[in-house]
Design a protein around this motif. Structure first.
Motif, mmCIF file in Angstrom:
data_model
loop_
_atom_site.group_PDB
_atom_site.id
_atom_site.type_symbol
_atom_site.label_atom_id
_atom_site.label_comp_id
_atom_site.label_asym_id
_atom_site.label_seq_id
_atom_site.Cartn_x
_atom_site.Cartn_y
_atom_site.Cartn_z
ATOM 1 N N ASN A 504 19.931 27.134 16.727
ATOM 2 C CA ASN A 504 20.669 26.470 15.644
ATOM 3 C C ASN A 504 21.370 25.264 16.268
ATOM 4 N N ASP A 507 24.585 23.789 14.446
ATOM 5 C CA ASP A 507 25.811 24.579 14.621
ATOM 6 C C ASP A 507 26.357 24.434 16.044
ATOM 7 N N ARG A 508 25.436 24.380 17.001
ATOM 8 C CA ARG A 508 25.846 24.235 18.398
ATOM 9 C C ARG A 508 26.538 22.897 18.624
ATOM 10 N N ARG A 510 27.984 21.044 16.238
ATOM 11 C CA ARG A 510 29.221 21.027 15.457
ATOM 12 C C ARG A 510 30.365 21.690 16.242
ATOM 13 N N LYS A 511 30.077 22.831 16.864
ATOM 14 C CA LYS A 511 31.105 23.540 17.634
ATOM 15 C C LYS A 511 31.557 22.715 18.838
ATOM 16 N N TYR A 512 30.599 21.991 19.449
ATOM 17 C CA TYR A 512 30.965 21.153 20.600
ATOM 18 C C TYR A 512 31.939 20.056 20.176
ATOM 19 N N VAL A 514 33.974 20.065 17.629
ATOM 20 C CA VAL A 514 35.252 20.665 17.231
ATOM 21 C C VAL A 514 36.171 20.847 18.442
ATOM 22 N N ARG A 515 35.589 21.107 19.615
ATOM 23 C CA ARG A 515 36.388 21.276 20.841
ATOM 24 C C ARG A 515 37.273 20.068 21.108
ATOM 25 N N SER A 519 34.531 15.707 14.016
ATOM 26 C CA SER A 519 33.514 16.212 13.099
ATOM 27 C C SER A 519 32.357 15.224 13.074
#
Length: 526
Positions: A504, A507-508, A510-512, A514-515, A519
């Motif tokens: 995914n 998603d991977r 997006r999470k990076y 967010v750190r 966005s």
């Protein structure tokens, strides 16, 4: 020796010569094929419609008189419409499927002279596809005597060995390849994805006049490709009008309306004369609207009407005018985001989105840098009347940098073109040396860093480690040059994703982001 079996249909026009004795002075294909000195017809499988049985019996009787050794077998075949391709093909295929061919002891010939043109075409297709293990037999009237045609006529076998026509086949393939090469301006591109894309565009350009949308980063070659599409269509006589192009980012207010749709005298302050407008100038031709996403909403509404109805009102006029043009649009924007923000009409996007092609940037086509360098050198030679070549070591060094991660190529092919032109201009005695390449590489790196400081760094948070900062800069740059979050993820995690059963990437990524408090929208719009 094998027996000769001829399969054919009764010619309701050519074989119909009445019952009187003068029929023997006229050429009848089915009877004539049984009168050839060089051909012994052991059996004739004669197909006929039920309503023509009387005529078929007469033909069989006459064949018995001129060729007693020929066995005539009558086969009733119902053709509700002998001019309907599907009806005829199915009927003849049914006959071929049921027929007990014996190729060990019999040679088969298919007589294609009689019957409708549709029947003749179907005989050819079935024989060429080997549904009928046969050769084609063609008959023709003989030379005229003093009183009439020679009644037996002539007959010849048509050779279906397509290897004999290899020159025709190779020419067809060559013409097809030249069409694709034409769109690429003869550049021998090597990127598989790009070559597949161009081949599809070529097919669409020759088969459809529906709107086309070219997307991709600035400098990817949208304008150049639009011109080549027009030139290809013009060479095949698919368009008669002109190629008209405009960058919509330069159009604002009344000027936008006037430029596109024209205006009448006095439509606004300064409109001292009437103006035709680009849409009418592109009548029977191609209109290329580059950066179409920058058009105002009012212009978008009028453009939609012009595309759908081929009619529109010039600015300040109450009288409609018409123009039949093909639209090619270009944009570097993410159109879905533009629509969501209310900056582009969804109905217009639906109308121009039938054929959408995304042109990849130069960084995604490293395999094509070398052939594009040669193209740029040839263009420089044509324009400046001066041949320029790279020294071997210099070219290797330039290619190594151009294909590395250090070369960002934010300007894509436009930037590459400028780079080659600079070195060619500075080359002494037509040679680009290693020293010139070193100088150009420094210039490209500096330009990339300057642009990066004004774009990428604006999205990078302050007070983070240098390691994280450099990594994040790369991620942001990939995101900026990708049309979607998923595509950016696929490019960033191309290696590691192969080890996952269900990757995914979106998603991977997006999470990076967010750190670091970022966005996807922050990265794309900052």
């Amino acid at each position: 020796m094998k027996r000769n079996v001829v399969i054919g249909v009764l010619g309701t026009t050519l074989d119909k010569r009445g019952k009187r004795e003068n029929r023997w002075t006229k050429w009848r294909p089915t009877i004539g094929l049984c009168q050839q000195d060089w051909l012994t017809v052991d059996r004739l499988e004669l197909l006929h419609q039920p309503k023509d049985k009387g005529m078929a019996l007469q033909a069989a009787e006459d064949i018995g008189k001129v060729s007693p050794a020929t066995q005539v077998v009558l086969n009733e075949v119902e053709l509700s419409d002998p001019w309907d391709f599907e009806v005829v093909y199915n009927a003849l295929l049914d006959f071929a499927s049921r027929y007990p061919f014996d190729t060990e002891s019999e040679e088969y010939l298919v007589h294609i002279t009689t019957g409708t043109h549709v029947v003749q075409i179907c005989w050819f297709l079935l024989t060429e596809a080997r549904y009928l293990p046969a050769r084609l037999l063609q008959t023709a009237p003989g030379e005229k005597t003093d009183r009439a045609n020679s009644p037996e006529g002539t007959a010849s076998v048509i050779d279906l060995d397509l290897s004999r026509y290899a020159t025709l086949t190779s020419r067809f393939l060559r013409e097809q390849q030249q069409s694709v090469s034409f769109l690429k301006s003869g550049i021998e591109t090597r990127n598989k994805t790009f070559n597949t894309l161009i081949a599809q565009i070529e097919r669409v350009a020759l088969r459809s006049d529906a709107p086309m949308l070219l997307t991709g980063p600035t400098g990817a070659g949208k304008s150049f490709l639009a011109q080549r599409i027009y030139a290809l269509r013009e060479s095949r006589h698919l368009v008669k009008g002109s190629f008209v192009a405009v960058n919509c980012a330069t159009l604002r207010g009344d000027n936008a309306m006037s430029t596109l749709f024209g205006h009448v005298k006095g439509a606004f302050t300064g409109a001292l004369q009437a103006r035709t407008g680009l849409l009418r100038e592109a009548n029977d031709g191609v209109l290329f609207l580059d950066e179409i996403a920058e058009l105002g909403l009012d212009e978008q509404a009028m453009l939609l009407k012009a595309i759908e109805e081929k009619k529109f009102f010039p600015f300040g006029s109450d009288k409609e005018v018409s123009s039949d043009f093909q639209l090619i649009a270009g944009t570097h924007r993410n159109m879905q985001e533009w629509i969501a923000q209310g900056r582009f009409r969804e109905d217009l996007y639906a109308r121009i989105n039938m054929w959408t092609f995304r042109l990849p940037g130069l960084a995604e086509r490293c395999e094509d840098i070398a052939p594009n360098i040669e193209y740029e050198l040839q263009r420089f030679a044509r324009n400046q009347k001066s041949q320029v070549r790279f020294d071997k070591g210099a070219k290797e060094e330039y290619l190594a940098f151009a294909c590395s991660s250090q070369a960002t190529w934010r300007g894509n092919f436009r930037e590459l073109s400028a780079s080659i032109a600079r070195m060619a201009t500075l080359a002494e005695q037509g040679r680009v040396t290693k020293a010139l390449v070193d100088e150009e590489v420094v210039r490209l790196k500096t330009n990339g860093q300057e642009r990066g400081s004004s774009t990428v760094f604006s999205a990078v948070p302050e007070h983070i480690d240098l390691f994280d900062r450099r990594q994040l800069e790369t991620v942001i740059e990939v995101c900026r040059n990708s049309p979607s979050l998923s595509e950016a993820g696929r490019r960033l995690f191309a290696v590691s994703r192969e080890q996952k059963k269900q990757p995914n990437d979106a998603d991977r990524l997006r999470k990076y982001l967010v750190r670091f408090g970022l966005s996807w929208d922050d990265v794309k719009n900052s």
